[in-house]
Design a protein around this motif. Structure first.
Motif, PDB file in Angstrom:
ATOM      1  N   LEU A  17       0.837  -1.197   0.000  1.00 30.74           N
ATOM      2  CA  LEU A  17       0.000   0.000   0.000  1.00 30.74           C
ATOM      3  C   LEU A  17       0.873   1.248   0.000  1.00 30.74           C
ATOM      4  CD1 LEU A  17      -2.784   1.361   0.280  1.00 30.74           C
ATOM      5  CD2 LEU A  17      -2.518   1.183   2.761  1.00 30.74           C
ATOM      6  N   LYS A  18       0.661   2.133  -0.965  1.00 30.69           N
ATOM      7  CA  LYS A  18       1.404   3.396  -1.050  1.00 30.69           C
ATOM      8  C   LYS A  18       0.553   4.501  -0.427  1.00 30.69           C
ATOM      9  CE  LYS A  18       3.544   2.027  -5.444  1.00 30.69           C
ATOM     10  NZ  LYS A  18       2.636   0.939  -5.837  1.00 30.69           N
ATOM     11  N   THR A  19       1.112   5.220   0.546  1.00 36.47           N
ATOM     12  CA  THR A  19       0.363   6.264   1.252  1.00 36.47           C
ATOM     13  C   THR A  19       1.118   7.583   1.195  1.00 36.47           C
ATOM     14  OG1 THR A  19      -0.556   4.601   2.760  1.00 36.47           O
ATOM     15  CG2 THR A  19      -0.693   6.904   3.453  1.00 36.47           C
ATOM     16  N   PRO A  20       0.754   8.458   0.267  1.00 37.14           N
ATOM     17  CA  PRO A  20       1.377   9.790   0.238  1.00 37.14           C
ATOM     18  C   PRO A  20       0.847  10.649   1.382  1.00 37.14           C
ATOM     19  CG  PRO A  20      -0.306   9.615  -1.460  1.00 37.14           C
ATOM     20  CD  PRO A  20      -0.207   8.268  -0.832  1.00 37.14           C
ATOM     21  N   LEU A  21       1.697  11.507   1.945  1.00 42.46           N
ATOM     22  CA  LEU A  21       1.325  12.385   3.052  1.00 42.46           C
ATOM     23  C   LEU A  21       1.654  13.829   2.679  1.00 42.46           C
ATOM     24  CD1 LEU A  21       2.781  10.347   6.083  1.00 42.46           C
ATOM     25  CD2 LEU A  21       0.406  10.390   5.286  1.00 42.46           C
ATOM     26  N   PRO A  22       0.955  14.783   3.272  1.00 42.03           N
ATOM     27  CA  PRO A  22       1.276  16.189   3.006  1.00 42.03           C
ATOM     28  C   PRO A  22       2.745  16.488   3.309  1.00 42.03           C
ATOM     29  CG  PRO A  22      -0.787  16.011   4.202  1.00 42.03           C
ATOM     30  CD  PRO A  22      -0.202  14.629   4.181  1.00 42.03           C
ATOM     31  N   ASP A  23       3.327  17.404   2.550  1.00 45.42           N
ATOM     32  CA  ASP A  23       4.757  17.692   2.674  1.00 45.42           C
ATOM     33  C   ASP A  23       5.156  18.142   4.071  1.00 45.42           C
ATOM     34  OD1 ASP A  23       4.979  17.054   0.014  1.00 45.42           O
ATOM     35  OD2 ASP A  23       4.812  19.126  -0.676  1.00 45.42           O
ATOM     36  N   TRP A  24       4.250  18.851   4.780  1.00 42.03           N
ATOM     37  CA  TRP A  24       4.622  19.384   6.097  1.00 42.03           C
ATOM     38  C   TRP A  24       4.898  18.289   7.109  1.00 42.03           C
ATOM     39  CZ3 TRP A  24       1.622  18.020  10.220  1.00 42.03           C
ATOM     40  CH2 TRP A  24       0.308  17.626   9.981  1.00 42.03           C
ATOM     41  N   ILE A  25       4.361  17.092   6.880  1.00 47.07           N
ATOM     42  CA  ILE A  25       4.614  15.980   7.811  1.00 47.07           C
ATOM     43  C   ILE A  25       6.069  15.534   7.720  1.00 47.07           C
ATOM     44  CG2 ILE A  25       4.018  13.565   8.322  1.00 47.07           C
ATOM     45  CD1 ILE A  25       1.152  14.222   7.477  1.00 47.07           C
ATOM     46  N   PHE A  26       6.710  15.768   6.554  1.00 46.24           N
ATOM     47  CA  PHE A  26       8.118  15.413   6.366  1.00 46.24           C
ATOM     48  C   PHE A  26       9.044  16.595   6.637  1.00 46.24           C
ATOM     49  CE2 PHE A  26       6.249  11.781   4.345  1.00 46.24           C
ATOM     50  CZ  PHE A  26       7.197  10.773   4.426  1.00 46.24           C
ATOM     51  N   ASP A  27       8.535  17.588   7.345  1.00 47.40           N
ATOM     52  CA  ASP A  27       9.350  18.744   7.703  1.00 47.40           C
ATOM     53  C   ASP A  27      10.313  18.379   8.838  1.00 47.40           C
ATOM     54  OD1 ASP A  27       9.823  21.764   7.697  1.00 47.40           O
ATOM     55  OD2 ASP A  27       9.288  21.381   9.792  1.00 47.40           O
ATOM     56  N   THR A  28      11.539  18.899   8.792  1.00 48.84           N
ATOM     57  CA  THR A  28      12.562  18.554   9.788  1.00 48.84           C
ATOM     58  C   THR A  28      12.169  19.030  11.187  1.00 48.84           C
ATOM     59  OG1 THR A  28      14.253  18.763   8.070  1.00 48.84           O
ATOM     60  CG2 THR A  28      15.018  18.692  10.340  1.00 48.84           C
ATOM     61  N   VAL A  29      11.672  20.263  11.298  1.00 49.50           N
ATOM     62  CA  VAL A  29      11.294  20.803  12.613  1.00 49.50           C
ATOM     63  C   VAL A  29      10.156  19.982  13.214  1.00 49.50           C
ATOM     64  CG1 VAL A  29      10.374  22.798  13.849  1.00 49.50           C
ATOM     65  CG2 VAL A  29      12.065  23.117  12.015  1.00 49.50           C
ATOM     66  N   TYR A  30       9.156  19.667  12.393  1.00 42.45           N
ATOM     67  CA  TYR A  30       8.032  18.872  12.877  1.00 42.45           C
ATOM     68  C   TYR A  30       8.508  17.472  13.270  1.00 42.45           C
ATOM     69  CZ  TYR A  30       3.511  16.517  13.044  1.00 42.45           C
ATOM     70  OH  TYR A  30       2.411  15.783  13.450  1.00 42.45           O
ATOM     71  N   GLY A  31       9.429  16.911  12.474  1.00 37.17           N
ATOM     72  CA  GLY A  31       9.966  15.590  12.787  1.00 37.17           C
ATOM     73  C   GLY A  31      10.676  15.564  14.124  1.00 37.17           C
ATOM     74  N   ARG A  32      11.464  16.616  14.406  1.00 32.65           N
ATOM     75  CA  ARG A  32      12.165  16.685  15.690  1.00 32.65           C
ATOM     76  C   ARG A  32      11.161  16.731  16.842  1.00 32.65           C
ATOM     77  NH1 ARG A  32      14.975  21.036  14.927  1.00 32.65           N
ATOM     78  NH2 ARG A  32      13.639  22.449  16.094  1.00 32.65           N
ATOM     79  N   GLU A  33      10.077  17.484  16.669  1.00 33.96           N
ATOM     80  CA  GLU A  33       9.051  17.552  17.712  1.00 33.96           C
ATOM     81  C   GLU A  33       8.432  16.181  17.962  1.00 33.96           C
ATOM     82  OE1 GLU A  33       6.246  20.388  16.332  1.00 33.96           O
ATOM     83  OE2 GLU A  33       7.550  22.137  16.654  1.00 33.96           O
ATOM     84  N   GLN A  34       8.172  15.446  16.899  1.00 31.57           N
ATOM     85  CA  GLN A  34       7.580  14.108  17.039  1.00 31.57           C
ATOM     86  C   GLN A  34       8.530  13.154  17.766  1.00 31.57           C
ATOM     87  OE1 GLN A  34       4.336  12.959  15.865  1.00 31.57           O
ATOM     88  NE2 GLN A  34       4.167  15.179  16.008  1.00 31.57           N
ATOM     89  N   ILE A  35       9.813  13.212  17.395  1.00 30.95           N
ATOM     90  CA  ILE A  35      10.797  12.308  17.997  1.00 30.95           C
ATOM     91  C   ILE A  35      11.011  12.642  19.471  1.00 30.95           C
ATOM     92  CG2 ILE A  35      13.213  11.567  17.924  1.00 30.95           C
ATOM     93  CD1 ILE A  35      13.090  12.133  14.860  1.00 30.95           C
ATOM     94  N   ASN A  36      11.250  13.906  19.773  1.00 39.23           N
ATOM     95  CA  ASN A  36      11.472  14.302  21.169  1.00 39.23           C
ATOM     96  C   ASN A  36      10.232  14.047  22.018  1.00 39.23           C
ATOM     97  OD1 ASN A  36      14.136  15.131  20.877  1.00 39.23           O
ATOM     98  ND2 ASN A  36      13.577  17.225  20.325  1.00 39.23           N
ATOM     99  N   GLY A  37       9.055  14.274  21.427  1.00 39.17           N
ATOM    100  CA  GLY A  37       7.820  14.056  22.174  1.00 39.17           C
ATOM    101  C   GLY A  37       7.595  12.595  22.497  1.00 39.17           C
TER     102      GLY A  37
END
Length: 865
Positions: free
Chosen positions: A194-214
């Motif tokens: 299954l291929k699931t494209p996501l909005p570009d902002w989900i692959f943002d570095t700042v948002y990614g850091r928030e997800q990981i640290n959280g």
């Protein structure tokens, strides 16, 4: 009137839910059924094989409808996920009996192929990965997470290596950003998940850091081997975001994310895994006939998954390989220890997936007890292994404390459902015994009350009874009403009797009627509190589960070595490969009783015997010989004993195979194109430490084209210093045997054959020297080709071999000339008149010639030819 106004309240509720989940099949709970509507109903009907009906919704047109009983959710959910669909489960949030108006409903769970933890969807011995991919100009990042076990890792490498790794273990579902959608589709065109494209902002570095640290509760990413601003952060963050948005449950079992360094493992591309039939036969089927089917004698599901991972990531570190082999040797030296370990292992449940069920709130009381018993068995293994090698559990004292707490809290064999009662022991909470006595032994109290009152009042006919109107009451005939005491309160007068209640009976009635409800509420609360506290020990339990899984695989290797008399391989830093008496582990396992596999030797190195040309007829065993060498090398690098008399293996960084004919017509790739793609991959990727196994290169095109390609490939592998790898080249082109005279590190071998008149016997033995013919007609005869065709083929072969032959029309058939039009027959390119030219070529000193002189010499040689 608008279409919205025409809809019933129920359908307006459904429409509101569906509007938020347009890309998912919505399972809408209605009483005892899950219903699907409109296009979802058509999909469900097709995938699940259920009847498609219609529902009338007010004045609107009939709506397609398909549903199934709610208790069958697991089975039907499994089918929907296998079809590559996302599913949103919409539950009733209140009791329909107590609801005022329309029952409240909302999405309580979203399940996709990559986020499933359902046992019916998952294969116990395989991981179920959710992947995320990001591609740069020259490199890529891939993250893989198995929510059902908590395993989570990532790798960054060249795009070529990322693609090879991805194709070798494709995830069930792949995430990528909208902006990279087309790039990724072309990067992995054959991916079937299954291929699931996501909005570009989900692959943002700042948002990614928030997800990981959280999620990991970290303040710095360095502890996770991540650099600030790196692309890896985008990919890992996107995985965490997607899991949280769709899984909608606790993720305490995802305790870490680790970096994979591909240079620590042997390279195995998708072609090698397929051609060696590691997990699937060439036909695509699993099970018998594959290496995993032979090797997987593990006792636990955790061990089975780890074995698959080891086969996908064979070790390069010789010390790590030796460590595994040392354990296998230990078990072989102490068979009683091995027997005791396997006995305990067979009692251990899937601790990793139970941990995921605990974290997600899906675990039931019976599984908690299994969980605790699994911990006890892990501790028993620790006791058995405490004096052997470097084996040790992680914090066994803490693990024992958790196991004892489960034992003290839960009944020995609790029900699956909390509502069935008797989940916890009476001693676990002070109110449990009293509530159970009332709820489950109320009749004993009433019987005792009845006997006591009869004796106290001297009324032998006194009865304690119950009805829905009055509840519990005491009934006394009118003949004895004079004996009724003052604390009796009359409730009802009948023709022959009076009914009374007492304060004591009324109080107990309330206890009885509420005891079961209070008991369910108490056990549910206790279960929630217990599982919440148990969640704090998840990392401890996971760590020990992985240790036990490793022990399971090593014990499995010892079991196989004992059963099949395999030997310990020696893996060295040399660039040679020497196997004596080697056999094919899979073919050997399929032989009927009494039939033995013919063992064979091999020796190759990069200094003297770099390329082995192997000739011989079809059915003689060339492909089997190549595969068995590849499998023995692979097994040695995962720490297993191998099927041979002895094996000394210079460390291999990559195994490449090109075996058998296959195509990919769905993607426009013919057999020959597929063959060339695989060959190109080998020539562009191999190193001096690689092992190359080639079978019938060039057979997919005309004879001269194919022979020319095969010749050039052999020369390239011999003469290119960067790709001068150990190579076994099986071929029908006997002309290639002449290369032994030209290439110093090339040796000829063939499969021994014996002729008896018109019959041939394949001896399955590899011997020095080249074969002198193909025996193709003999093979055709053995296959059942009509005798008339066989005899005619012999006549034609005789004519092509030099003698004239009379054709059916009376004309003579003349042997074709190499100078003429290219023919689809196999002829020697080493004709006698060419030998003088070859001798001259050998004496030419190209390095002393100018370009013009070289061209003139080439023109002169061309005229001579």
């Amino acid at each position: 009137m608008s279409d919205k106004e025409k809809l019933t309240p129920l359908m307006r509720q459904y429409k509101a839910v569906k509007a938020k989940h347009t890309d998912k099949v919505v399972l809408f709970r209605m009483g005892d059924f899950y219903e699907t509507f409109e296009n979802d109903a058509k999909i469900a009907s097709r995938v699940l094989g259920i009847t498609l009906t219609k529902r009338s919704n007010g004045k609107a047109a009939d709506t397609p409808l398909a549903g199934f009983p709610h208790h069958a959710l697991d089975a039907y959910l499994h089918k929907l996920l296998k079809a590559g669909l996302k599913v949103a489960i919409c539950e009733q949030l209140e009791d329909p009996k107590l609801a005022k108006g329309l029952v409240k409903r909302d999405i309580t769970e979203i399940v996709t192929p990559g986020t499933a933890v359902n046992d019916k969807f998952l294969q116990s011995g395989e991981n179920n990965f959710l992947g995320a991919l990001w591609l740069g100009d020259h490199s890529g990042v891939l993250a893989l997470s198995d929510i059902s076990t908590g395993d989570f890792f990532f790798l960054k490498d060249s795009k070529k290596k990322i693609r090879d790794y991805f194709n070798a273990r494709p995830p069930s579902e792949l995430l990528y950003s909208d902006e990279q959608q087309e790039i990724i589709k072309s990067f992995i065109p054959h991916y079937g998940g299954l291929k699931t494209p996501l909005p570009d902002w989900i692959f943002d570095t700042v948002y990614g850091r928030e997800q990981i640290n959280g999620h990991f509760r970290t303040h710095s990413l360095k502890g996770l081997s991540l650099e600030e601003g790196s692309v890896e952060i985008r990919v890992i963050g996107a995985v965490l975001h997607y899991i949280k948005e769709n899984f909608q449950r606790q993720l305490a079992h995802i305790t870490s994310v680790r970096r994979i360094h591909l240079n620590e493992y042997m390279g195995l591309d998708q072609y090698t895994i397929r051609n060696l039939e590691v997990f699937r036969r060439l036909s695509g089927e699993t099970g018998e006939g594959t290496l995993i089917h032979v090797l997987d004698q593990t006792s636990t599901s955790m061990g089975a998954r780890l074995l698959r991972n080891w086969l996908l990531q064979p070790l390069q570190d010789i010390k790590a390989i030796e460590r595994r082999l040392n354990y296998v040797s230990l078990f072989l030296d102490q068979p009683k220890l091995l027997e005791d370990i396997q006995t305990i292992l067979r009692e251990i449940p899937d601790m990793e997936r139970l941990t995921a069920r605990l974290s997600s709130g899906k675990i039931n009381p019976r599984e908690i007890v299994q969980y605790g018993k699994g911990m006890v068995h892990c501790l028993a293994l620790g006791q058995l292994m405490q004096n052997h090698l470097d084996f040790s559990l992680s914090n066994p004292g803490d693990l024992q404390a958790v196991a004892e707490k489960i034992r003290d809290a839960f009944e020995e064999n609790p029900p699956v459902q909390i509502s069935d009662g008797y989940v916890f022991k009476n001693s676990w909470h002070e109110d449990l015994k009293s509530l159970r006595d009332i709820a489950y032994h109320g009749k004993d109290f009433l019987l005792n009350l009845q006997n006591t009152e009869r004796e106290r009042l001297g009324i032998p006919s006194l009865k304690v009874s119950y009805n829905r109107v009055f509840g519990y009451y005491i009934e006394i005939t009118k003949a004895h009403t004079g004996k009724v005491p003052g604390d009796y309160i009359r409730k009802q007068t009948l023709v022959n009797s009076e009914r009374y209640i007492t304060p004591e009976l009324k109080e107990y009635e309330e206890k009885i009627l509420t005891a079961e409800e209070k008991l369910l509420e108490l056990e549910s609360r206790l279960f929630k509190e217990f599982t919440d506290e148990l969640t704090q020990s998840i990392e401890l339990i996971q760590t020990n589960a992985r240790i036990v899984a490793e022990l399971d695989v090593l014990a499995c290797f010892a079991e196989l070595a004992t059963r099949h008399q395999w030997v310990r391989p020696e893996v060295t830093e040399e660039t040679s490969l020497e196997i004596k008496g080697g056999t094919h582990p899979v073919v050997q396992s399929l032989l009927p009783p009494g039939e033995s596999f013919i063992p064979n030797d091999v020796y190759t190195d990069t200094e003297s015997d770099q390329i082995l040309i192997i000739t011989g007829p079809n059915m003689a065993g060339k492909s089997t010989y190549l595969r068995q060498i590849g499998l023995i090398v692979l097994m040695a690098h995962i720490g297993s004993y191998v099927p041979a008399v002895s094996a000394r293996i210079g460390r291999v960084d990559k195994i490449f195979t090109r075996v058998g004919a296959s195509d990919n017509l769905a993607f426009g790739e013919s057999t020959f194109l597929t063959e060339m793609i695989e060959t190109a991959n080998i020539l562009n990727t191999a190193t001096k430490r690689s092992l190359i196994l080639l079978d019938e290169i060039g057979r997919g095109t005309s004879t001269y084209d194919g022979l020319s390609i095969a010749w050039a490939v052999v020369e390239y592998l011999h003469n290119s210093s960067d790709v001068a790898a150990r190579t076994l080249f099986a071929t029908h082109y006997h002309e290639l045997t002449e290369l032994e005279q030209i290439l110093e590190r090339l040796k000829n071998y063939n499969v021994a054959v014996r002729e008896y008149g018109d019959q041939v016997v394949f001896l399955r033995k590899i011997i020095p020297g080249g074969a002198d013919k193909s025996y193709g007609i003999h093979v055709a005869q053995m296959a059942g080709i009509p005798l008339e065709v066989v005899n005619r083929a012999k006549d034609i072969l005789h004519g092509l071999s030099g003698s004239d032959h009379i054709l059916p029309d009376g004309q003579k058939m003349v042997k074709p000339s190499i100078k003429g039009t290219e023919q689809a027959v196999q002829l020697s390119i080493f004709e006698a008149e060419e030998h003088e030219v070859l001798k001259e070529v050998k004496t030419i000193k190209i390095e002393e010639m100018t370009p013009l002189e070289a061209l003139q010499k080439l023109n002169e040689l061309k005229k001579k030819l």
